[in-house]
Design an enzyme around this catalytic site. Structure first.
Site, PDB file in Angstrom:
ATOM      1  N   TYR A  95       0.860  -1.193   0.000  1.00 55.42           N
ATOM      2  CA  TYR A  95       0.000   0.000   0.000  1.00 55.42           C
ATOM      3  C   TYR A  95       0.888   1.233   0.000  1.00 55.42           C
ATOM      4  CZ  TYR A  95      -3.363   3.516   1.697  1.00 55.42           C
ATOM      5  OH  TYR A  95      -4.137   4.635   1.839  1.00 55.42           O
TER       6      TYR A  95
ATOM      7  N   ASP B  16       9.342   3.247  -0.439  1.00 55.63           N
ATOM      8  CA  ASP B  16       8.307   3.869   0.374  1.00 55.63           C
ATOM      9  C   ASP B  16       8.582   3.469   1.828  1.00 55.63           C
ATOM     10  OD1 ASP B  16       6.111   4.738   1.691  1.00 55.63           O
ATOM     11  OD2 ASP B  16       4.634   3.758   0.393  1.00 55.63           O
TER      12      ASP B  16
ATOM     13  N   LYS C 138       4.634   9.011   8.978  1.00 51.14           N
ATOM     14  CA  LYS C 138       4.312   8.317  10.231  1.00 51.14           C
ATOM     15  C   LYS C 138       5.266   8.583  11.401  1.00 51.14           C
ATOM     16  CE  LYS C 138       1.668   4.644   7.962  1.00 51.14           C
ATOM     17  NZ  LYS C 138       0.250   4.745   8.231  1.00 51.14           N
TER      18      LYS C 138
HETATM   19  C1  LIG Z   1       3.817   2.182   3.180  1.00 52.55           C
HETATM   20  C2  LIG Z   1       2.825   3.303   3.180  1.00 52.55           C
HETATM   21  N1  LIG Z   1       2.943   4.290   2.287  1.00 52.55           N
HETATM   22  C3  LIG Z   1       2.108   5.333   2.241  1.00 52.55           C
HETATM   23  C4  LIG Z   1       1.058   5.414   3.119  1.00 52.55           C
HETATM   24  C5  LIG Z   1       0.115   6.582   3.052  1.00 52.55           C
HETATM   25  O1  LIG Z   1       0.348   7.424   4.125  1.00 52.55           O
HETATM   26  P1  LIG Z   1      -0.790   8.420   4.640  1.00 52.55           P
HETATM   27  O2  LIG Z   1      -1.858   7.570   5.274  1.00 52.55           O
HETATM   28  O3  LIG Z   1      -0.071   9.307   5.614  1.00 52.55           O
HETATM   29  O4  LIG Z   1      -1.295   9.160   3.461  1.00 52.55           O
HETATM   30  C6  LIG Z   1       0.883   4.414   4.080  1.00 52.55           C
HETATM   31  C7  LIG Z   1      -0.223   4.490   5.046  1.00 52.55           C
HETATM   32  O5  LIG Z   1      -0.540   3.575   5.757  1.00 52.55           O
HETATM   33  C8  LIG Z   1       1.779   3.321   4.103  1.00 52.55           C
HETATM   34  O6  LIG Z   1       1.637   2.309   4.971  1.00 52.55           O
END
Ligand SMILES: Cc1ncc(COP(=O)(O)O)c(C=O)c1O
Length: 434
Positions: free
Chosen positions: A146, A243, A271
């Site tokens: 994700y 990511d 996060k």
């Molecule tokens: C690996 C990863 N990338 C991107 C995101 C998206 O982040 P946000 O919820 O702050 O938009 C998440 C959210 O859970 C994530 O787990």
């Protein structure tokens, strides 16, 4: 311990009120679980609901509060920043400069840094600039990973078995053209990635990957997998995007790239970077980052009213400084290991078909046998059992998100006593269930 239903009548009343104004009563779809918690307060490792029930929190809001909820040093720094009420919307601020320098100091790939407000924004910008830099359209992501809410990446998340690797947008309203230009490979399969690159020669702008697939729980990259992706991207002229929205700051100040020794071209962070305050970043190679039109002559749009706001920057600086100064990683790694060992011992002794997985502060129990190398493997997990186990734990005062494949997190505020109580509760629940 006996399984006792907690009294949540007031919470239920409030939740009914929420449903009258908020579709479904929650402001993010994954928060809609049974039981419906209405949370009043979070402190350290604990959450308190509107009825005053207390929970040891391992959900950790999907990952941000690495120091524990409501950390005084982070709060203090935010209060200080608020004295100056900084959102000038012109030029830059000392906080932005300080934070960008800190990120560059720690994250190996971060030659240049831009701030934004969420992980989704960060991955959106990273992909767009990769397309601009390469003048190519296609990106590759991995089944089960994700990367946020936007059309570029919102496909093949928790696919049903018939849709694995196939056409599986995760939302109505997505542009088919966006979905078509995002190809899906199997995590840990270098051969598949190479075949995809060869089938789309000089068309793949970027490969985006969670270096540990934490959106399937915890699927580790096999030895050589990330190195192989690095080599393939270099060979085919594609941008490698790590990511690190989950792994960044949680596993190491420099992200998982500092641990595995593989340096991507671009990195996204969020996060745990600010312990729960909203801020994120996209960073990477100067020659790519200079394509953003924050730089004179840049061709890739970059904007955001709240980018670099004082609250997020102050919270991130306080969090990073604490991670530098205190043995946070040592503590959360030790407690993570203690939980994993304890859970393994319990499930082994009770002869429960389970695999305890995790890395550092992250852990979860899959109700299935290993090995666990990709999304096809985690499909074997007993989802109903997972949800029941977690719902029963909530009644014991231990909070892990009652959804399939969701990881749990330890924070600096968790103690050995919390972990001992948790293991006791897990054993009681497992004995009831098996
Ligand atoms: C690996 C990863 N990338 C991107 C995101 C998206 O982040 P946000 O919820 O702050 O938009 C998440 C959210 O859970 C994530 O787990």
């Amino acid at each position: 311990m006996t399984i006792s239903k907690r009294d949540r009548r007031y919470s239920q009343k409030l939740y009914a009120q929420a449903c009258e104004v908020i579709p479904g009563g929650v402001t993010s779809s994954v928060r809609n679980v049974v039981p419906q918690l209405v949370v009043r307060r979070a402190e350290g490792a604990l959450l308190f609901d509107a009825d005053g029930n207390q929970y040891i929190d391992y959900h950790g809001a999907f990952g941000p509060p690495i120091l524990g909820h409501n950390h005084p040093a982070v709060k203090r720094r935010v209060f200080e920043a608020l004295q100056d009420n900084l959102l000038p919307g012109i030029g830059t601020t000392t906080l932005e400069i300080e934070l960008a320098r800190k990120i560059r100091q720690h994250v190996p790939s971060a030659e240049r840094v831009l701030l934004c407000n969420s992980g989704s924004e960060a991955t959106f910008h990273a992909i767009r600039v990769a397309r601009a830099f390469t003048d190519r359209k296609i990106i590759i992501k991995f089944q089960g990973c994700y990367h946020g809410i936007h059309d570029y990446v919102l496909r093949n998340l928790s696919s049903t078995p018939d849709k694995v690797g196939k056409w599986d947008p995760a939302s109505a309203g997505m542009l088919p053209e966006a979905v078509e230009n995002t190809l899906v490979c199997t995590f840990n399969s270098l051969d598949e990635v190479e075949a995809t690159l060869l089938a789309h020669r000089r068309q793949v702008a970027a490969i985006i990957i969670e270096p540990i697939a934490h959106n399937m729980g915890c699927v580790m990259p096999k030895p050589g997998f990330l190195e192989g992706l690095r080599a393939l991207c270099t060979k085919h002229g594609s941008v490698l995007i790590f990511d690190e929205v989950v792994t960044g700051f949680r596993h190491h100040l420099g992200g998982f790239q500092a641990i595995c020794g593989v340096t991507p071209d671009l990195t996204t962070l969020g996060k745990a970077m600010a312990n729960g305050f909203p801020i994120a970043a996209v960073c990477g190679k100067k020659e790519i980052m200079d394509h953003f039109n924050t730089h004179a002559g840049g061709d890739t749009f970059y904007g955001g009213t709240y980018n670099g706001n004082a609250v997020g920057c102050a919270a991130a600086l306080a969090t990073i400084e604490l991670l530098e100064r205190e043995p946070v990683h040592q503590h959360v790694y030790r407690l993570g290991e203690k939980l994993r060992k304890g859970l393994e011992e319990i499930s082994g002794r009770l002869r429960i078909p389970a695999t305890v997985a995790g890395y550092g502060s992250v852990f979860l129990t899959y109700f299935m046998e290993g090995p666990i190398e990709n999304y096809n493997d985690v499909l074997r997990n007993d989802a109903l059992r997972t949800i029941e186990y977690r719902q029963r734990l909530i009644e014991q005062g231990v909070l892990k998100l009652p959804r399939n494949l969701k990881r749990s997190h330890v924070s600096f505020a968790h103690t050995d006593e919390h972990v001992d109580r948790t293991l006791e509760a897990c054993e009681d629940v497992l004995k009831e269930m098996f």
